[in-house]
Design a protein around this motif. Structure first.
Motif, PDB file in Angstrom:
ATOM      1  N   TYR A 196     -23.697  -3.350 -10.204  1.00  0.00           N
ATOM      2  CA  TYR A 196     -24.795  -4.230  -9.780  1.00  0.00           C
ATOM      3  C   TYR A 196     -24.693  -4.436  -8.276  1.00  0.00           C
ATOM      4  CZ  TYR A 196     -28.085  -8.157 -10.080  1.00  0.00           C
ATOM      5  OH  TYR A 196     -29.167  -8.982  -9.937  1.00  0.00           O
ATOM      6  N   GLY A 197     -25.622  -3.879  -7.557  1.00  0.00           N
ATOM      7  CA  GLY A 197     -25.568  -3.931  -6.102  1.00  0.00           C
ATOM      8  C   GLY A 197     -24.865  -2.729  -5.502  1.00  0.00           C
ATOM      9  N   ASP A 198     -24.344  -1.819  -6.340  1.00  0.00           N
ATOM     10  CA  ASP A 198     -23.671  -0.610  -5.865  1.00  0.00           C
ATOM     11  C   ASP A 198     -22.579  -0.918  -4.844  1.00  0.00           C
ATOM     12  OD1 ASP A 198     -24.680   1.460  -7.342  1.00  0.00           O
ATOM     13  OD2 ASP A 198     -26.466   1.690  -6.066  1.00  0.00           O
ATOM     14  N   HIS A 199     -21.682  -1.798  -5.223  1.00  0.00           N
ATOM     15  CA  HIS A 199     -20.598  -2.140  -4.306  1.00  0.00           C
ATOM     16  C   HIS A 199     -19.377  -1.275  -4.608  1.00  0.00           C
ATOM     17  CE1 HIS A 199     -22.785  -5.565  -2.824  1.00  0.00           C
ATOM     18  NE2 HIS A 199     -22.936  -6.044  -4.053  1.00  0.00           N
ATOM     19  N   PHE A 200     -18.788  -0.704  -3.561  1.00  0.00           N
ATOM     20  CA  PHE A 200     -17.509  -0.007  -3.704  1.00  0.00           C
ATOM     21  C   PHE A 200     -16.514  -0.650  -2.760  1.00  0.00           C
ATOM     22  CE2 PHE A 200     -14.424   3.255  -2.501  1.00  0.00           C
ATOM     23  CZ  PHE A 200     -13.905   3.543  -3.766  1.00  0.00           C
ATOM     24  N   THR A 201     -15.362  -0.984  -3.286  1.00  0.00           N
ATOM     25  CA  THR A 201     -14.364  -1.667  -2.455  1.00  0.00           C
ATOM     26  C   THR A 201     -13.039  -0.932  -2.530  1.00  0.00           C
ATOM     27  OG1 THR A 201     -13.677  -3.096  -4.277  1.00  0.00           O
ATOM     28  CG2 THR A 201     -15.443  -3.914  -2.869  1.00  0.00           C
ATOM     29  N   LEU A 202     -12.281  -1.011  -1.444  1.00  0.00           N
ATOM     30  CA  LEU A 202     -10.921  -0.482  -1.401  1.00  0.00           C
ATOM     31  C   LEU A 202      -9.987  -1.622  -1.027  1.00  0.00           C
ATOM     32  CD1 LEU A 202     -11.084   2.973   0.407  1.00  0.00           C
ATOM     33  CD2 LEU A 202     -10.359   2.510  -1.944  1.00  0.00           C
ATOM     34  N   ALA A 203      -8.972  -1.827  -1.836  1.00  0.00           N
ATOM     35  CA  ALA A 203      -8.085  -2.962  -1.617  1.00  0.00           C
ATOM     36  C   ALA A 203      -6.642  -2.480  -1.499  1.00  0.00           C
ATOM     37  CB  ALA A 203      -8.209  -3.951  -2.776  1.00  0.00           C
ATOM     38  N   PRO A 204      -6.109  -2.430  -0.293  1.00  0.00           N
ATOM     39  CA  PRO A 204      -4.713  -2.023  -0.133  1.00  0.00           C
ATOM     40  C   PRO A 204      -3.752  -3.170  -0.455  1.00  0.00           C
ATOM     41  CG  PRO A 204      -5.692  -2.442   2.005  1.00  0.00           C
ATOM     42  CD  PRO A 204      -6.784  -2.659   0.994  1.00  0.00           C
ATOM     43  N   ARG A 205      -2.599  -2.828  -0.951  1.00  0.00           N
ATOM     44  CA  ARG A 205      -1.554  -3.825  -1.257  1.00  0.00           C
ATOM     45  C   ARG A 205      -0.241  -3.295  -0.673  1.00  0.00           C
ATOM     46  NH1 ARG A 205      -4.036  -5.813  -6.107  1.00  0.00           N
ATOM     47  NH2 ARG A 205      -6.255  -5.780  -5.529  1.00  0.00           N
ATOM     48  N   PHE A 206       0.555  -4.196  -0.192  1.00  0.00           N
ATOM     49  CA  PHE A 206       1.799  -3.798   0.439  1.00  0.00           C
ATOM     50  C   PHE A 206       2.842  -4.880   0.192  1.00  0.00           C
ATOM     51  CE2 PHE A 206       4.598  -3.852   4.205  1.00  0.00           C
ATOM     52  CZ  PHE A 206       5.074  -2.556   4.162  1.00  0.00           C
ATOM     53  N   SER A 207       4.059  -4.467  -0.142  1.00  0.00           N
ATOM     54  CA  SER A 207       5.126  -5.469  -0.286  1.00  0.00           C
ATOM     55  C   SER A 207       6.467  -4.817   0.025  1.00  0.00           C
ATOM     56  CB  SER A 207       5.142  -6.065  -1.695  1.00  0.00           C
ATOM     57  OG  SER A 207       5.555  -5.100  -2.627  1.00  0.00           O
ATOM     58  N   LEU A 208       7.412  -5.631   0.411  1.00  0.00           N
ATOM     59  CA  LEU A 208       8.749  -5.122   0.650  1.00  0.00           C
ATOM     60  C   LEU A 208       9.772  -6.163   0.230  1.00  0.00           C
ATOM     61  CD1 LEU A 208      10.207  -6.523   3.369  1.00  0.00           C
ATOM     62  CD2 LEU A 208       8.522  -5.112   4.534  1.00  0.00           C
ATOM     63  N   GLU A 209      10.981  -5.637  -0.041  1.00  0.00           N
ATOM     64  CA  GLU A 209      12.071  -6.537  -0.415  1.00  0.00           C
ATOM     65  C   GLU A 209      13.340  -6.014   0.244  1.00  0.00           C
ATOM     66  OE1 GLU A 209      12.208  -8.025  -4.446  1.00  0.00           O
ATOM     67  OE2 GLU A 209      14.339  -7.498  -4.528  1.00  0.00           O
ATOM     68  N   ARG A 210      14.099  -6.922   0.819  1.00  0.00           N
ATOM     69  CA  ARG A 210      15.340  -6.553   1.501  1.00  0.00           C
ATOM     70  C   ARG A 210      16.442  -7.448   0.977  1.00  0.00           C
ATOM     71  NH1 ARG A 210      19.583  -5.098   3.724  1.00  0.00           N
ATOM     72  NH2 ARG A 210      19.913  -4.836   5.963  1.00  0.00           N
ATOM     73  N   GLN A 211      17.488  -6.796   0.465  1.00  0.00           N
ATOM     74  CA  GLN A 211      18.637  -7.552  -0.018  1.00  0.00           C
ATOM     75  C   GLN A 211      19.457  -7.964   1.196  1.00  0.00           C
ATOM     76  OE1 GLN A 211      19.043  -7.697  -3.544  1.00  0.00           O
ATOM     77  NE2 GLN A 211      20.647  -9.250  -3.270  1.00  0.00           N
ATOM     78  N   LEU A 212      19.657  -9.280   1.368  1.00  0.00           N
ATOM     79  CA  LEU A 212      20.449  -9.788   2.493  1.00  0.00           C
ATOM     80  C   LEU A 212      21.762 -10.320   1.935  1.00  0.00           C
ATOM     81  CD1 LEU A 212      17.584 -11.803   4.245  1.00  0.00           C
ATOM     82  CD2 LEU A 212      18.400  -9.532   4.860  1.00  0.00           C
ATOM     83  N   GLY A 213      22.690  -9.451   1.649  1.00  0.00           N
ATOM     84  CA  GLY A 213      23.921  -9.892   1.029  1.00  0.00           C
ATOM     85  C   GLY A 213      23.740 -10.003  -0.468  1.00  0.00           C
ATOM     86  N   ALA A 214      24.784 -10.493  -1.132  1.00  0.00           N
ATOM     87  CA  ALA A 214      24.790 -10.495  -2.591  1.00  0.00           C
ATOM     88  C   ALA A 214      23.816 -11.502  -3.189  1.00  0.00           C
ATOM     89  CB  ALA A 214      26.206 -10.785  -3.091  1.00  0.00           C
ATOM     90  N   ASP A 215      23.558 -12.582  -2.491  1.00  0.00           N
ATOM     91  CA  ASP A 215      22.828 -13.694  -3.112  1.00  0.00           C
ATOM     92  C   ASP A 215      21.485 -14.003  -2.479  1.00  0.00           C
ATOM     93  OD1 ASP A 215      24.841 -14.195  -4.985  1.00  0.00           O
ATOM     94  OD2 ASP A 215      26.016 -15.273  -3.478  1.00  0.00           O
ATOM     95  N   VAL A 216      21.069 -13.256  -1.534  1.00  0.00           N
ATOM     96  CA  VAL A 216      19.820 -13.582  -0.841  1.00  0.00           C
ATOM     97  C   VAL A 216      18.938 -12.345  -0.760  1.00  0.00           C
ATOM     98  CG1 VAL A 216      18.802 -14.488   1.278  1.00  0.00           C
ATOM     99  CG2 VAL A 216      21.041 -15.299   0.554  1.00  0.00           C
ATOM    100  N   ARG A 217      17.675 -12.546  -1.104  1.00  0.00           N
ATOM    101  CA  ARG A 217      16.694 -11.479  -0.953  1.00  0.00           C
ATOM    102  C   ARG A 217      15.511 -11.985  -0.141  1.00  0.00           C
ATOM    103  NH1 ARG A 217      14.601  -9.939  -6.287  1.00  0.00           N
ATOM    104  NH2 ARG A 217      15.617 -11.833  -7.016  1.00  0.00           N
ATOM    105  N   PHE A 218      15.074 -11.151   0.788  1.00  0.00           N
ATOM    106  CA  PHE A 218      13.886 -11.470   1.572  1.00  0.00           C
ATOM    107  C   PHE A 218      12.723 -10.644   1.036  1.00  0.00           C
ATOM    108  CE2 PHE A 218      11.058 -10.112   5.001  1.00  0.00           C
ATOM    109  CZ  PHE A 218      10.532 -11.338   5.376  1.00  0.00           C
ATOM    110  N   GLN A 219      11.570 -11.268   0.874  1.00  0.00           N
ATOM    111  CA  GLN A 219      10.417 -10.559   0.325  1.00  0.00           C
ATOM    112  C   GLN A 219       9.191 -10.821   1.194  1.00  0.00           C
ATOM    113  OE1 GLN A 219      10.572 -12.625  -3.426  1.00  0.00           O
ATOM    114  NE2 GLN A 219      11.514 -10.884  -4.474  1.00  0.00           N
TER     115      GLN A 219
END
Lengths: 295, 770
Positions: free
Chosen positions: B472-495
């Motif tokens: 309806y309305g002939d809409h075409f969309t492109l949606a990029p997604r990006f994520s990362l995760e970095r383990q900072l030592g045994a007990d901490v993760r950055f996302q």
């Protein structure tokens, strides 16, 4: 742990409070002027808004020294302050009949108020009830009043906006229809007068069957009737301003709203520089007699 | 003006993420060339007690950081394993860890289905090692979870409820004691995609919004993506709630009966020769109370709700699993007031989903699901012989096909399509004549592709792209997604996560009453809404099994379209004239301190947040200038403390304390009266309120304490029983729902406070488990 705390602190600092500030209401002006097609210029009212905890008495709030000018084309009509009704402004010049389909501009100047108050209305074209049948009917029967109407419309409207108003001529308690009688019985503050005139919400042209010649068929719903007996039916075609105003009032009272509870939008303005209403309508009327259902 | 991200910067974001996506795709093809000599491991992870698949269970090759997490089907796969002997460790919260010694030859593929035993003893120990939590908790960015067991134990109004439990998580706000609506990270309920067994639910409410429509007896897993969700989900700006029904017990037939103050429930599950089955029924039991109260004018003459969940699973082969699940639920209300006025309403949902899971190899998993979702709301009213009726339906049939491909140690690839037909007729009748009819019948199709790249053992980077065509309305969309995760030592993760999200539907709802809800779509002259999300997170394992999760987010909402409340009905308008258009933004920081096991467990959730909207037509100040406004769900502070204390094997206490900044509301500061409208709208005078702006004031802060006690026991080996006694609002806090303004006959403005649940509200339920 300290990294978590530091990170958390950093994150919190990113979330600042909204600095939105709101304007402070002052003693703003309220103007009321509603023109009716093919009728003389009605009086206008000019007053100050009622702040919370202020007196709501109109005469105390009336502005008596404003200059009110209504104009259409090259004609300017000065509405003069009434000497016996504070805040009322009447046109006392040569008779002027509000022209259907015409544009009218309003200019109000209030001494001591810097902003000029202006407004514009496009009066709807003539509304005419071409036929109304039957002239009488039994309440809740299938034979409802059917009107063929030429719809009026302002030049800035894509479709007509109507209200249908019923004014009972035989106002007696024993003539109340059952629903109205139930309301009267349940609420001690109601009187018969509260039922005498009954109005509909705004109904747009799209709600009705439209003939190829532009006329519309309007079947009058029984919900509009409060009294058996003689009733005058008004068909009002509202200009954009009056339509916005009535819809705003309905919305503030919670009618058909998608706003959450306690969320109250301000009315769509019909004037620049003031609150109130500058609008117009065209109307026609007919009479319809309602008989009670047979026992 | 809101929205500091300009259109050009949004385009820049889109461009950058699209390029990253391309590079990842290229990297995937390069990496897959090296996978031939390496070994692979895959299989299903299930609960040993009943055979239910476990979602998000962890698998780790000891001595490495190589691992995997089971998907919605309980399937896991690890590829690119260097030949050798490994200890594989399987873990899941509430279950004993299982280990297996596996020797992999070069190029060998090993299929290893594992059952995990429920760790009853865990409930009695005071301490849980931090290692255990490290292994078992995945804690993805933007994801909030609450177990079904916790939902069923928390003190709640009348019924254990999924949505009301989710409202306790950071970033999820409630609108009132009377609403189960989910307001997630500044979004409104229509911005959340709600899936039950991969099927969309269009009105997930009972009792007109008081409860959600999900029977907790039937549910296995509740997963809330508050934001930053991956490319396999789409069609909404804000969040995704993915609920999985139980498959049914594969070991023994089992039943459950519950009696509560509002509703009663029955549940049964069991095995059969080729699989399992499950049925769950819930129905309100208010008729006796309504019967007693019939003389009171406002009490409905009839009211009930019910829901029915069912699922049948067929294990066609070791590599093929088929399932058929269905749901039906409905609410019915009939009320009469003064003579001549009667209101009837029936609304509800029905869904059917057929699913086929197939393992093509130990590197390639697929699932194909055909779903139908049907929602209908049919309010009818008779007023003095004049009938009002609305027929409001949504019917959607769709096909989903998803695959997961594990080509090597550095890449996990997922992709799929989702295509369907959305049909939403809406017809209004007045006085038995049709006055409005719109029918949005839309074909839509989406595809997505996402690669998760593990360049080193400490890094995980995902890039995905979702494309959608909306007819309806002939809409075409492109949606990029990006994520990362970095383990900072045994007990901490950055996302970190960033992405663009599109929404083609808008939910037209009233917070007070969900029975009239309907959906409208983007279309001619109405572009899809879109928004960008940016999230940073830090996940920390503290000592003694305690975790601290922190996330901060910023999101935009553009091209929002809502039904214009100022329009005079729907008839005769161009489609685009039905809407008011606007935009919005939300930002916030969330923290959750949790202890998930041990005798004393629970979590503290705190959210610091702000959201606003800009609709020029809806909010103008006293000087007619369009202004930003904050929606009612905006909260600067939101704190929830949830605790459970297992005193003994029989007794358990639960407590929930909530504190939140008072809701925004409109406080009129002035009024005026128009006198000449008697023959226009029937009123002697028309009173208008004036405020400096929409929602410029705040209600008093909200706070409430709920307590509950659970007593469990056994009836001579016939059945176990559970008695729950709960008190909601223990200290009688009279939280304000809203302020009602009224102009009195003398013209003065009066304000009345309408309370939320103002008194302690008891709740009692008894459950037999056999």
């Amino acid at each position: 742990m300290w990294r978590q705390i530091l990170f958390t602190g950093l994150l919190l600092s990113l979330v600042a409070c909204d600095s939105t500030d709101f304007s402070v209401l002052d003693n703003e002006t309220v103007v009321e002027l509603m023109l009716i097609a093919n009728e003389p210029v009605p009086p206008a009212r000019v007053s100050k808004i009622v702040l919370v905890n202020q007196s709501s008495d109109f005469e105390e709030r009336a502005i008596t020294n404003a200059e009110v000018v209504l104009s259409t084309g090259s004609t300017s009509l000065l509405l003069e302050a009434s000497t016996n009704k504070p805040g009322a402004y009447q046109y006392l010049g040569p008779e002027h009949i509000i022209q259907p389909g015409a544009r009218y501009d309003l200019k109000v100047t209030v001494p001591g108020v810097a902003s000029l108050i202006t407004g514009t209305t496009n009066v709807p074209t003539v509304v005419k009830i071409l036929s109304a049948s039957p002239e009488a009917g039994t309440y809740l029967s299938d034979e409802q009043l059917t009107l063929i109407v030429t719809p009026g419309r302002g030049s800035d409207q894509t479709q007509s906006s109507f209200t249908l108003v019923t004014e009972a001529l035989d106002v007696q308690e024993d003539l109340l229809v059952p629903t109205a009688a139930g309301f009267l019985e349940d609420d001690d503050e109601l009187t018969l007068e509260d039922f005498r005139i009954n109005g509909s919400p705004i109904i747009t042209e799209g709600n009705f069957f439209k003939f190829s010649d532009g006329t519309i068929r309007l079947v009058y719903p029984w919900i509009g009737v409060n009294f058996y007996g003689r009733n005058v039916i008004y068909v009002n075609s509202l200009d954009r301003n009056l339509s916005d105003f009535i819809r705003s009032a309905e919305l503030q009272q919670g009618g058909n709203s998608t706003f959450g509870p306690g969320v109250i939008p301000n009315a769509i303005p019909t004037l620049s520089g003031a609150h109130g209403l500058f609008g117009s309508l065209a109307r026609d009327k007919t009479q319809f007699t309602v008989f009670p259902p047979r026992e | 003006m809101i929205g500091t991200v300009t259109t050009s910067s949004s385009r820049y974001t889109l461009s950058v993420v699209a390029k990253i996506t391309f590079l990842f795709g290229f990297g995937f093809f390069v990496a897959s060339a090296h996978s031939q000599e390496l070994a692979a491991l895959d299989g299903f992870i299930t609960d040993a007690s009943n055979g239910e698949t476990l979602i998000s269970a962890n698998v780790i090759l000891e001595g490495t950081l190589r691992g995997a997490t089971s998907n919605l089907s309980g399937y896991y796969a690890i590829s690119g394993i260097e030949p050798g002997t490994y200890t594989v460790r399987y873990s899941y919260i509430g279950f004993d860890t299982a280990t297996r010694e596996v020797t992999f030859a070069a190029g060998e593929s090993v299929r290893l289905d594992v059952e995990l035993a429920t760790a009853q003893e865990l409930l009695d120990v005071l301490e849980v090692s931090a290692d255990r939590i490290t292994e078992e908790e995945q804690r993805l960015i933007g994801v909030g979870q609450i177990s079904v067991a916790t939902i069923q134990k928390l003190p709640q109004v009348f019924e254990p409820d999924v949505f009301r439990s989710l409202q306790l998580l950071p970033g999820v706000a409630q609108s009132s004691d009377y609403s189960s609506g989910l307001y997630i990270r500044g979004g409104d309920p229509g911005q959340t995609l709600i899936l039950l067994d991969r099927t969309k639910i269009y009105n997930p409410s009972h009792v007109f919004g008081f409860f959600s429509t999900f029977n907790t007896d039937a549910i296995k897993d509740v997963r809330l993506y508050k934001g930053g969700f991956p490319a396999n989900y789409g069609g909404v700006l804000g969040s995704v709630l993915d609920i999985q029904n139980k498959d049914g017990n594969r070991r023994e037939t089992h039943g459950k009966l519950s009696v509560g103050l509002l509703a009663s429930r029955a549940f049964a599950e069991g095995p059969y020769s080729r699989g399992s089955w499950m049925v769950a029924v819930r129905r309100s039991t208010l008729e006796p109370i309504l019967g007693v109260l019939q003389n009171i004018n406002a009490v409905p003459r009839a009211f009930y709700f019910y829901d029915f969940n069912g699922k049948v699973n067929l294990d066609a082969s070791p590599n093929d699993k088929l399932s058929l699940s269905f749901y039906t639920g409905s609410d019915y209300l009939r009320s009469t007031f003064t003579e001549g006025i009667e209101i009837k309403l029936r609304y509800g949902n029905r869904t059917v989903a057929g699913s086929w899971t197939h393992l093509w190899s130990n590197q390639f998993f697929s699932n194909v699901t055909v779903t139908t979702s049907w929602y209908e709301s049919m309010p009818r009213a008779t007023f003095s012989g004049t009938n009002f009726k609305q027929i409001n339906r949504v019917a959607e049939t769709s096909l989903r096909a998803d695959f997961e491909y594990y080509p090597g140690p550095k890449h996990d690839l997922t992709g799929g399509i989702w295509a369907g037909i959305f049909d939403a007729p809406l017809t209004n009748f007045f006085d038995d004549r049709e006055v409005f009819n719109t029918r949005n019948r839309v074909e839509h199709a989406s595809f997505y592709l996402q690669d998760t790249y593990h360049p080193t053992e400490n890094w995980s980077i995902s890039a995905g792209l979702r494309g959608t065509y909306y007819g309806y309305g002939d809409h075409f969309t492109l949606a990029p997604r990006f994520s990362l995760e970095r383990q900072l030592g045994a007990d901490v993760r950055f996302q970190a996560s960033a992405g663009r999200y599109y929404q083609f539907l808008t939910l037209i709802t009233n917070e007070v009453f969900s029975g009239f809800d309907f959906w409208l779509t983007s279309g001619e002259g109405v572009k899809p809404a879109y928004g960008d999300q940016f999230i940073l997170g830090l996940k920390t394992n503290l000592s003694r099994g305690i975790t601290l999760d922190t996330e901060v987010y910023y999101r935009t909402m553009r091209q929002l379209f809502v039904l214009d409340p100022f329009s005079n009905g729907l008839a005769g308008l161009e489609y685009s004239e039905l809407f008011a258009f606007g935009e919005g933004m939300a930002r916030g920081a969330e923290m959750q301190l949790s202890r998930q096991e041990g005798r004393i467990n629970g979590f503290i959730a705190y959210t610091l947040a702000h959201t606003n909207r800009y609709y020029p037509r809806l909010n103008q100040d006293a000087f007619r200038e369009p202004r930003n406004f904050v929606p009612r769900n905006d909260r600067l502070h939101d704190l929830n403390i949830v605790g459970q204390w297992r005193i003994s094997r029989r007794w358990e206490l639960g407590a929930v304390f909530t504190y939140a900044t008072g809701q925004a509301y409109t406080r009129p500061e002035a009024s005026y009266t128009i006198y000449g409208t008697k023959r226009v709208n029937g009123f002697d005078q028309t009173d208008l309120l004036v405020s400096p702006g929409l929602n410029q004031a705040r209600l008093p802060a909200y706070h409430r304490l709920d307590l509950g006690v659970t007593w469990t026991g056994s009836l001579k080996r016939f059945a176990d029983y559970t008695l729950q006694i709960q008190v909601i609002n223990v200290y009688s806090r009279s939280n304000t729902w809203f302020i009602f303004n009224e102009i009195e006959d003398d013209g003065t403005l009066s304000r009345s406070t309408i309370p939320q649940i103002p008194i302690p509200l008891p709740n009692l339920s008894f459950t037999l488990d056999f």
